[in-house]
Design a protein around this motif. Structure first.
Motif: not given
Length: 124
Positions: A28, A31, A53
């Motif tokens: 991800s 993130t 992020r």
């Protein structure tokens, strides 16, 4: 499985520029807090730049302030390092790294994922 793949390194004359990329997959990206580190022969791996992020906060080592800029494109799962006014002392293998926690860390042990590195050589 998470993969980080750096590209864009090479040989450049002092004063020149390079743009490194780090393509990621298997995780991800949006993130992760991301960073660039480098390691010169016979030296420890050192922090170069980091980005949170959202990309709104960036951090640079004193040695590269005003010359290097880190950025990210969360839609492409890719991290970048624009390097300008390169100096021979910037010669090193450059690594991208990712951590799941929020903040940028200067400590290599805080990063769970690493790329294989790309060589940057600056000639005088």
């Amino acid at each position: 499985q998470v993969h980080l793949v750096e590209s864009g390194g090479g040989l450049v004359q002092a004063g020149g520029s390079l743009r490194l990329s780090c393509e990621t997959s298997g995780g991800s990206f949006s993130t992760w807090t991301m960073a660039w580190f480098r390691q010169a022969p016979g030296k420890e791996r050192e922090f170069v730049a980091g980005i949170r992020r959202s990309g709104g906060n960036t951090f640079n080592a004193d040695s590269v302030k005003g010359r290097f800029a880190i950025s990210r494109d969360n839609s492409k799962n890719t991290l970048y390092l624009q390097m300008n006014i390169l100096k021979p002392e910037d010669t090193a293998v450059y690594y991208c790294a990712a951590r799941n926690n929020f903040g940028v860390s200067y400590d290599t042990a805080q990063y769970a994922y690493w790329g294989q590195g790309t060589q940057v050589t600056v000639s005088s």
